[in-house]
Design an enzyme around this catalytic site. Structure first.
Site, PDB file in Angstrom:
ATOM      1  N   LYS C  81       0.981  -1.120   0.071  1.00 58.22           N
ATOM      2  CA  LYS C  81      -0.079   0.012  -0.138  1.00 58.22           C
ATOM      3  C   LYS C  81       0.891   1.177   0.165  1.00 58.22           C
ATOM      4  O   LYS C  81       2.016   1.286   0.651  1.00 58.22           O
ATOM      5  CB  LYS C  81      -1.003  -0.020   1.119  1.00 58.22           C
ATOM      6  CG  LYS C  81      -2.025   0.900   1.223  1.00 58.22           C
ATOM      7  CD  LYS C  81      -2.884   0.801   2.502  1.00 58.22           C
ATOM      8  CE  LYS C  81      -3.964   1.771   2.545  1.00 58.22           C
ATOM      9  NZ  LYS C  81      -4.785   1.527   3.811  1.00 58.22           N
ATOM     10  N   SER C 156      -9.835   1.610   2.431  1.00 57.53           N
ATOM     11  CA  SER C 156      -8.819   2.264   1.632  1.00 57.53           C
ATOM     12  C   SER C 156      -7.884   1.740   1.021  1.00 57.53           C
ATOM     13  O   SER C 156      -7.406   2.051   0.058  1.00 57.53           O
ATOM     14  CB  SER C 156      -7.991   3.657   2.620  1.00 57.53           C
ATOM     15  OG  SER C 156      -7.402   2.830   3.367  1.00 57.53           O
ATOM     16  N   SER C 180      -9.918  -0.732   6.783  1.00 62.51           N
ATOM     17  CA  SER C 180      -9.333  -0.556   5.411  1.00 62.51           C
ATOM     18  C   SER C 180      -8.793  -1.673   4.844  1.00 62.51           C
ATOM     19  O   SER C 180      -8.201  -1.737   3.777  1.00 62.51           O
ATOM     20  CB  SER C 180      -8.479   0.630   5.419  1.00 62.51           C
ATOM     21  OG  SER C 180      -9.221   1.956   5.632  1.00 62.51           O
TER      22      SER C 180
END
Ligand SMILES: [Mg+2]
Ligand SMILES: [Zn+2]
Lengths: 495, 100, 491
Positions: C81, C156, C180
């Protein structure tokens, strides 16, 4: 500055004390850089004077993703300070103090807020006054900003440059209660605090390098009132001299406003050393909303008794205790000499109390030891701290027994400090042989003969004339006479 | 029903947060923040007397590191991302306010 | 899916690389080719780290050839990420404000992945600073769901979830502050794990809400999640909130079954979930029951207050964490006549709407006069949530709940109403508030043939029980609900 303020403070450098009827009330905030090897939350070196931005890492630069880890030594030094200031050493937590400033890498400062590590102590000043310590908490320092153009002053600068070497250096902020009265006491507080911080091994005490930084909360009130007036915080006090001047100036400004029927606005004011004035700092409406909240990246500090014990182990006697020790020595002696407070303070300040205590332990007269240390040894404090107590005691013994006059003893001491040696050997070399009883008798009789009027007055009971007569004997013997023996000789001839 | 945030409040928050916002944004924030606050209003009404606050999920304490130096970054790396640098330092426009 | 990394799971790849059957470099090149072919459509990645990846893979191959231990994850391509710091590779948090910033250091999890032989291939898209549940709040544009490119992947960690679901990489790391990792895992048909707070070091994770953030794996299988967690977990002296414990050994419990396990079904959540999502939970509970678990409903209405507490606590911490993006030291600067104006203009231009909204909200709830009413009250509610969990865990080893209230929704469906978007995290937030582990396991196909995830929750450090239950749920799940999906032979 208003006309009232201007008249009151008389412009540059003329800030006198406040008029009668007013009292100055001061609270002091002292930021002390701790003498650790590394910064508060990272392994970068904590050292003054390196090239800009060479002592930085992701943590103290506040880079995204970095996290703080607390320095054990900084905590220990904070606890030493707390103990030295008679504070409660408590479980504590860290908070974030949020405000934007380019020298603050994260745009928040990690500090302690409602749960400081040290609270509720005091600092005892020479003379005995106790100034309350509200708290002494741990926090991180900011970086350093240089203003370029416009003479280096913030408001006229073209731009500024930031060096983060100092960012994250461990600080203890020591907040006093508003117990300080006037500029003299404020200066005494800061020097005493400095001595305590150095003695505790927590700081190098260098004000000129910014190791100690002082802000003063100043207010005034009518003498006798026990309410606190509205205070102003004065910043940028870089020396004891500016601290004293700034407090006097600020207090005079406040008195002038109050006497003119105006009121004081609570604000932060900047001391300008060159102008000798304080001026209002631009303060925005939101400047004081720091939005404190518990620092989620750090965990609570809950030192157990063993940790506190280990951290404060070997803490030396603090100046106040050392002063007490000297006073108790002197009080135990028979003396007619008053006003030893200053001598005690000087001797402790200069670190000569060990010498005095040791010499007294070897049999020296306490009063005399204190006096010679405070007056003569104090001229060469570094040599005096190295002086062997046995030698000092020998010298004092020679003086006490009248073998050496005071004048001679002082000269021998100076010689000892400068070149070393043995007191008796030096006295011999300088030709200081004590006057024989007969020689002294001859001089005394000569002085009486030369001053018949004075002698009559002395015989008539006017004691102070003895001084004059003794002075004449000293003059005639070039100081070799022993004061006590002279006094005895005069007394014997009167009766 | 909660009152909507005033534009003065929004402007004050934006100043604290150091965010320049347009009048349209200000209006939008007033509406949206008010709606969110309205939603969390239930939380304010909960009886939490005698309930201590939780700031950390874990009950850790006394996490300390030794006072041992570690290597710092090279200054070139430190300044590599600087929008403006001069003389080994980060350059910024002039500063209006003094350190509070 | 005729060849390559596409489709193979991490454990299988590592086994083949370790045995010399396949080279790490070969696996990497096929992963890079898969990404090159499909990422224009899906936009899982913000950037690739091909040079570094090739060097890491070559080192793994050298070790294998030399007979040295190449590590448990030898040759496994992993996506990171883009809020995890990587030395010499951009780390943007999908924000304009970090444009061009290259960290001078690696996050601890990145160092540990490389040490275990894994090969970091690139940085995945996210909602800016991890604030969002759809990966639409990204300065680089939205990621699309490989199951249906008109839908969101969740967020996310949407880029990480989509990259795994699409078969580009067998594993990825995400971060989970309020769901997330788990919510995008559910929406993309992959496994996503949020470990106990403090099990994985946060050093090098760009902070959103520090007291809630935790890094975890997204993988195709439960076994892979356990393997990746074992590689990245364990004490780190760079993170004061890191637990002084070794990584939980979850791989070894995967075959233990559910016999005797006490499982509570969080009944309060079922009513708030769509029919397919709550049905999946009931079906998963049946799977566990038939495997010998003791299953019962548990009422935990307090958990529903978590959402409101979260939307006070997380923005408050974020408003402080994001203050440092001021144009002074790195990233974007929009100039101004003075530093104050420069700061304000930079932040106005650099942050997107959702980030600004949360900074404003967080600033407000911490400001003078509101702190007690909002922030302090939210922290008390946090205690109430933790106490409710404690009550549940006095009777149950693990809890079962929906991960998301619905399957993947259409791009743009919730962007107009922030509150609507926030509700996507209703079932995942309580675990973050309590600091507990939770994971999402793909279970069935729901509405429109989209995957549905089931969430397994456990008390602090209950990872082993959680994985034990998850392995049983996975074994009883529909294979069709799990990625990879739409790999090149299919599309
Ligand atoms: Mg302070
Ligand atoms: Zn550092």
């Amino acid at each position: 500055m208003s006309a009232v303020e201007d008249r009151a403070t008389g412009g540059a450098g003329n800030g006198g004390a406040v008029p009668d009827g007013w009292e100055i009330v001061v609270g002091l905030e002292v930021h002390c850089e701790l003498s650790t090897a590394t910064k508060l939350f990272c392994g970068c070196r904590n050292a003054f004077g390196a090239d800009a931005n060479t002592q930085t890492c992701p943590v103290c630069l506040g880079l995204p993703g970095s996290l703080p880890v607390l320095n054990r030594r900084a905590v220990e030094l904070a606890m030493r300070i707390g103990r030295a200031l008679h504070c409660d050493i408590r479980p504590s937590t860290f908070h974030r103090k949020n405000y934007f400033y380019p020298d603050m890498p994260k745009d928040y400062q990690i500090s302690q807020y409602d749960e400081p590590i040290n609270a509720d102590g005091y600092l005892e000043l020479p003379g005995g006054a106790r100034i309350g310590i509200e708290r002494a908490h741990i926090e991180e320092d900011t970086g350093k900003t240089t203003h370029v153009g416009g003479g280096g002053r913030i408001h006229d600068a073209d731009h500024s440059l930031v060096d983060y070497n100092r960012a994250g250096v461990p600080l203890v902020e020591i907040v006093s209660r508003p117990d300080v009265r006037g500029s003299e006491q404020a200066r005494a507080y800061v020097s005493e605090l400095r001595a305590v911080l150095v003695a505790a091994g927590a700081s190098d005490g260098r004000m000129e390098e910014g190791s100690l930084r002082v802000d003063a909360n100043v207010s005034v009130r009518p003498t006798g009132s026990d309410e606190l007036g509205t205070r102003c915080e004065v910043k940028n006090l870089n020396s004891l001299r500016s601290l004293g001047r700034a407090i006097e100036h600020e207090a005079a400004r406040q008195v002038a406003l109050l006497e003119a029927g105006q009121r004081i606005v609570q604000e932060t004011r900047h001391w300008n050393e060159a102008d000798g004035r304080t001026s209002s700092m631009r303060s925005k409406e939101e400047a004081n909303d720091y939005r404190y909240f518990s620092e989620p990246d750090l965990v609570p500090l809950v030192p157990d008794a063993a940790f506190v014990e280990q951290a404060t182990l070997g803490l030396p006697l603090m100046p106040a205790a050392r002063r007490k020790r000297l006073v108790s020595l002197v009080e135990g002696a028979s003396t007619d000499d008053a006003g030893s407070t200053d001598q005690v303070a000087t001797v402790v300040d200069l670190g000569l109390d060990e010498l005095v205590v040791a010499a007294v332990g070897l049999g020296a007269d306490p009063r005399l030891a204190l006096r010679r240390a405070a007056n003569e040894a104090a001229q060469r404090p570094e040599d005096a701290r190295r002086l062997d107590a046995t030698i000092f005691a020998d010298l004092l013994g020679l003086e006490a027994t009248g073998t050496l006059s005071s004048t001679q003893a002082k000269t021998v001491l100076a010689e000892l400090l400068e070149h070393g040696g043995e007191p008796e050997e030096i006295a011999r070399r300088l030709g200081y042989e004590a006057l024989s009883f007969d020689e002294l008798a001859g001089v005394v009789d000569g002085v009486i003969a030369a001053h018949p009027a004075e002698w009559e007055r002395y015989v008539g009971g006017e004691e102070k004339v003895a001084q004059l007569l003794t002075g004449q004997v000293m003059k005639a013997t070039k100081g070799r006479a022993n004061g006590k023996a002279v006094a005895e000789a005069f007394a014997a001839r009167r009766s | 029903m909660r009152e909507q945030l005033s534009s003065e409040s929004v402007a004050h928050i934006a100043r604290l947060a150091r965010l320049q916002i347009s009048p349209e944004e200000s209006e939008r924030f007033a509406v949206q923040l008010s709606a969110i606050l309205e939603h969390v209003e239930a939380v304010r009404g909960l009886d939490t007397s005698g309930v201590p606050p939780t700031s950390h999920a874990l009950d850790l304490r006394n996490v300390l590191r030794e006072d041992t130096p570690r290597p710092c970054l090279d200054r070139a790396d430190v300044l590599a991302g600087a929008p403006q640098a001069e003389d080994g330092r980060f350059r910024v426009p002039r500063i209006l306010g003094e350190e509070p | 899916m005729t060849e390559g990394a596409g489709g193979a799971d991490a454990t299988a790849i590592a086994a083949r690389v370790r045995s010399g059957e396949q080279s790490a470099s070969g696996v990497l090149e096929r992963a890079l080719a898969e990404i090159a072919e499909r990422d224009d459509d899906l936009h899982c990645f913000n950037s690739l780290m091909a040079d570094r990846a090739r060097a890491v893979a070559a080192e793994v191959d050298r070790k294998v050839a030399a007979g040295e231990d190449p590590g448990a994850l030898a040759g496994v391509p992993v996506a990171l990420k883009d809020n995890l710091c990587t030395r010499d590779a951009p780390t943007t948090c999908s924000s304009r404000i970090l444009e061009g910033w290259i960290p001078p250091y690696d996050a601890t999890v990145v160092r540990r992945l490389v040490a275990s032989g894994a090969v970091p291939v690139g940085k995945t898209n996210l909602d800016e600073f991890a604030m969002g549940s759809s990966t639409e709040n990204s300065a680089t544009g939205p990621t699309r769901n490989p199951w249906d490119p008109t839908r969101v992947p969740g967020g996310s960690s949407g880029g990480s979830a989509a990259a795994v679901a699409a078969g580009m990489v067998p594993a990825a790391l995400g971060s989970d502050t309020g769901g997330s990792i788990r919510q995008p895992a559910a929406l993309c048909g992959v496994v996503g794990v949020k470990p106990t707070y403090g099990v994985v070091s946060r050093y090098g994770l760009v902070a959103f809400a520090s007291s809630l953030d935790q890094i975890g794996p997204l993988t195709l299988t439960v076994a892979d999640a356990a393997a990746v967690l074992e590689a990245i977990a364990g004490h780190d002296e760079m993170d004061s909130t890191s637990l002084e414990l070794p990584a939980p050994r979850c791989s070894e419990v995967l075959g233990e079954g559910a016999d005797g396990l006490r499982v509570g079904v969080v009944s309060d959540f079922l009513a708030d979930a769509s029919a397919d999502c709550s049905a999946a939970v009931r079906a998963a509970a049946d799977v566990l029951a038939s495997a010998g678990a003791k299953v019962d409903d548990v009422a935990l209405p307090e958990l529903l207050h978590g959402l409101s507490a979260y939307y006070l606590i997380a923005p408050a911490e974020a408003s402080s964490n994001l203050a440092r993006y001021d144009g002074v030291r790195y990233g974007l600067r929009v100039d101004g006549p003075d530093v104050e104006t420069m700061n304000a203009r930079t932040r106005a231009a650099g942050f997107g709407a959702e980030v600004k909204r949360r900074i404003m909200l967080g600033t407000y709830v911490l400001s003078a006069g509101y702190y007690d009413a909002y922030y302090a009250q939210a922290q008390r509610v946090r205690t109430i949530v933790a106490r409710a969990f404690a009550r549940a865990y006095s009777q149950f080893d693990v809890l079962l709940a929906p991960t998301s209230p619905s399957v993947a929704f259409a791009l743009g469906a919730k962007t107009a109403d922030p509150l609507e978007m926030y509700l996507a995290d209703l079932f995942t937030i309580p675990s973050n508030l309590a600091g507990h582990p939770a994971m999402s396991v793909p279970f069935s196909l729901g509405e429109s043939g989209l995957p549905v995830g089931v969430q397994v929750l456990a008390p602090a450090l209950g990872e082993r029980e959680m994985f034990r239950a998850a392995a049983v749920v996975e074994a009883g799940a529909s294979r069709a609900a799990r990625g990879p999906v739409g790999a090149r032979s299919v599309s």
